[in-house]
Write a protein that holds these residues in place. Structure first.
Motif, mmCIF file in Angstrom:
data_model
loop_
_atom_site.group_PDB
_atom_site.id
_atom_site.type_symbol
_atom_site.label_atom_id
_atom_site.label_comp_id
_atom_site.label_asym_id
_atom_site.label_seq_id
_atom_site.Cartn_x
_atom_site.Cartn_y
_atom_site.Cartn_z
ATOM 1 N N MET A 189 2.457 12.766 -4.224
ATOM 2 C CA MET A 189 3.264 11.570 -3.220
ATOM 3 C C MET A 189 3.008 9.995 -3.443
ATOM 4 O O MET A 189 3.490 9.213 -3.846
ATOM 5 N N SER A 190 0.922 10.329 -4.037
ATOM 6 C CA SER A 190 0.702 9.240 -4.596
ATOM 7 C C SER A 190 1.358 8.760 -5.655
ATOM 8 O O SER A 190 1.052 7.513 -5.844
ATOM 9 N N ALA A 191 1.650 9.174 -6.816
ATOM 10 C CA ALA A 191 1.952 9.313 -7.588
ATOM 11 C C ALA A 191 3.572 8.174 -7.414
ATOM 12 O O ALA A 191 4.115 7.123 -7.867
ATOM 13 N N LEU A 192 4.109 9.260 -6.273
ATOM 14 C CA LEU A 192 5.771 8.511 -5.817
ATOM 15 C C LEU A 192 5.134 6.529 -6.239
ATOM 16 O O LEU A 192 6.443 5.971 -6.903
ATOM 17 N N LEU A 193 4.325 6.499 -4.758
ATOM 18 C CA LEU A 193 4.533 4.692 -4.860
ATOM 19 C C LEU A 193 3.199 4.764 -5.755
ATOM 20 O O LEU A 193 2.751 2.955 -5.141
ATOM 21 N N SER A 194 2.857 4.525 -6.679
ATOM 22 C CA SER A 194 1.773 4.135 -7.450
ATOM 23 C C SER A 194 2.374 3.213 -7.562
ATOM 24 O O SER A 194 1.680 1.845 -8.795
ATOM 25 N N SER A 195 3.870 3.004 -7.979
ATOM 26 C CA SER A 195 4.517 2.464 -9.306
ATOM 27 C C SER A 195 5.317 1.460 -9.049
ATOM 28 O O SER A 195 6.651 2.204 -8.077
ATOM 29 N N PRO A 196 5.424 0.242 -8.775
ATOM 30 C CA PRO A 196 6.749 -0.178 -8.212
ATOM 31 C C PRO A 196 7.970 0.259 -9.311
ATOM 32 O O PRO A 196 9.089 0.333 -8.318
ATOM 33 N N SER A 197 7.809 0.283 -9.619
ATOM 34 C CA SER A 197 9.103 0.679 -11.118
ATOM 35 C C SER A 197 9.510 1.635 -10.702
ATOM 36 O O SER A 197 10.715 2.440 -10.720
ATOM 37 N N TRP A 230 -0.825 -5.510 3.061
ATOM 38 C CA TRP A 230 -1.818 -4.251 4.129
ATOM 39 C C TRP A 230 -1.592 -2.859 4.109
ATOM 40 O O TRP A 230 -2.130 -1.718 4.189
ATOM 41 N N LEU A 231 -0.228 -2.851 4.214
ATOM 42 C CA LEU A 231 0.629 -1.290 4.170
ATOM 43 C C LEU A 231 0.753 -0.437 2.678
ATOM 44 O O LEU A 231 0.387 -0.217 2.698
ATOM 45 N N LEU A 232 0.721 -2.023 2.026
ATOM 46 C CA LEU A 232 0.046 -0.966 0.370
ATOM 47 C C LEU A 232 -1.194 -0.751 -0.032
ATOM 48 O O LEU A 232 -1.537 0.036 -0.905
ATOM 49 N N ARG A 233 -1.987 -1.408 0.398
ATOM 50 C CA ARG A 233 -3.656 -1.258 0.950
ATOM 51 C C ARG A 233 -4.266 -0.176 1.066
ATOM 52 O O ARG A 233 -4.929 0.513 1.383
ATOM 53 N N ASN A 234 -2.919 0.403 2.456
ATOM 54 C CA ASN A 234 -3.524 1.595 3.100
ATOM 55 C C ASN A 234 -2.303 2.385 3.334
ATOM 56 O O ASN A 234 -1.130 2.648 4.058
ATOM 57 N N PRO A 235 -1.969 3.593 2.237
ATOM 58 C CA PRO A 235 -1.068 3.585 1.969
ATOM 59 C C PRO A 235 -0.316 4.482 2.152
ATOM 60 O O PRO A 235 0.857 4.922 2.665
ATOM 61 N N VAL A 236 -1.292 5.474 2.681
ATOM 62 C CA VAL A 236 -0.990 7.106 4.441
ATOM 63 C C VAL A 236 0.051 5.812 5.746
ATOM 64 O O VAL A 236 0.838 6.622 5.937
ATOM 65 N N ARG A 237 -0.730 4.461 6.485
ATOM 66 C CA ARG A 237 -0.417 3.688 6.779
ATOM 67 C C ARG A 237 1.548 3.247 6.909
ATOM 68 O O ARG A 237 2.928 2.767 7.533
ATOM 69 N N GLY A 238 1.246 2.838 5.602
ATOM 70 C CA GLY A 238 2.277 1.975 4.731
ATOM 71 C C GLY A 238 3.512 3.401 4.780
ATOM 72 O O GLY A 238 4.812 2.705 5.022
ATOM 73 N N LEU A 239 3.462 4.767 4.097
ATOM 74 C CA LEU A 239 4.072 5.762 4.274
ATOM 75 C C LEU A 239 5.328 5.600 5.525
ATOM 76 O O LEU A 239 6.430 5.737 5.748
ATOM 77 N N ALA A 240 3.666 5.894 6.289
ATOM 78 C CA ALA A 240 4.088 6.600 7.542
ATOM 79 C C ALA A 240 5.298 5.273 8.056
ATOM 80 O O ALA A 240 6.762 5.734 8.976
ATOM 81 N N ALA A 241 5.240 4.086 7.766
ATOM 82 C CA ALA A 241 5.851 2.896 8.169
ATOM 83 C C ALA A 241 6.909 2.854 7.171
ATOM 84 O O ALA A 241 8.184 1.914 8.255
ATOM 85 N N GLY A 242 7.145 3.016 6.874
ATOM 86 C CA GLY A 242 8.131 2.800 5.932
ATOM 87 C C GLY A 242 9.553 4.158 5.924
ATOM 88 O O GLY A 242 10.757 4.183 6.404
ATOM 89 N N LEU A 243 8.530 5.663 6.242
ATOM 90 C CA LEU A 243 9.800 6.484 6.907
ATOM 91 C C LEU A 243 9.860 6.081 8.873
ATOM 92 O O LEU A 243 11.145 6.338 8.866
#
Length: 153
Positions: free
Chosen positions: A1-9, A122-135
């Motif tokens: 999952m981190s590979a998916l979120l690692s790059s905006p492109s 903040w969400l990008l620097r805390n990816p687990v919380r960022g993913l949870a917020a996105g979902l």
């Protein structure tokens, strides 16, 4: 999952492609339902799936536009590309060619300067919380869309 979120492109390519694929599924389901009158199953399955992916695409577009500092016009174009079938593929390609999709998230390394950038950073620097917020955002917007009803009578 981190590979998916690692790059905006990378994220944008995946979400734009998923939006186009679910459009194809929904259009196929509509063909089966309205032209051949064989089944409504395709519309039932792909209608909901496309709705969720459509909302995901819109949330992703807003986040990437804020991170990459897109103009308001480009943000609107990105959002509008989700409406006609398959246009998200063209817009993602356009954004990539124009250098609008960086290989890294700007707000991980840079300090936010605009109001929307602060929570996104903040969400990008805390990816687990960022993913949870996105979902959670996608889920909440999906519930709103379900309560509002289908886009066409």
């Amino acid at each position: 999952m981190s590979a998916l979120l690692s790059s905006p492109s990378r994220l944008y390519r995946i979400v734009a492609t998923a939006e186009a694929v679910t459009w194809a599924g929904l259009l196929s389901g509509m063909f089966l339902k309205y032209v051949t009158e064989t089944t409504e199953l395709g519309v039932s399955i792909f209608g909901m799936l496309h709705g969720i992916v459509f909302i995901t695409y819109c949330v992703t577009t807003v986040a990437i536009a804020a991170d990459q500092r897109w103009s308001f016009g480009r943000l609107v174009a990105g959002l509008a590309s989700s409406i006609p079938p398959f246009l998200t593929l063209w817009f993602e390609s356009y954004a990539e060619r124009r250098g609008l999709l960086a290989p890294t998230w700007r707000l991980i390394d840079e300090s936010p300067t605009r109001p929307l950038e602060r929570p996104l950073s903040w969400l990008l620097r805390n990816p687990v919380r960022g993913l949870a917020a996105g979902l959670a955002s996608v889920a909440a917007l999906t519930v709103v869309a379900l309560v509002a009803g289908p886009p066409v009578g």
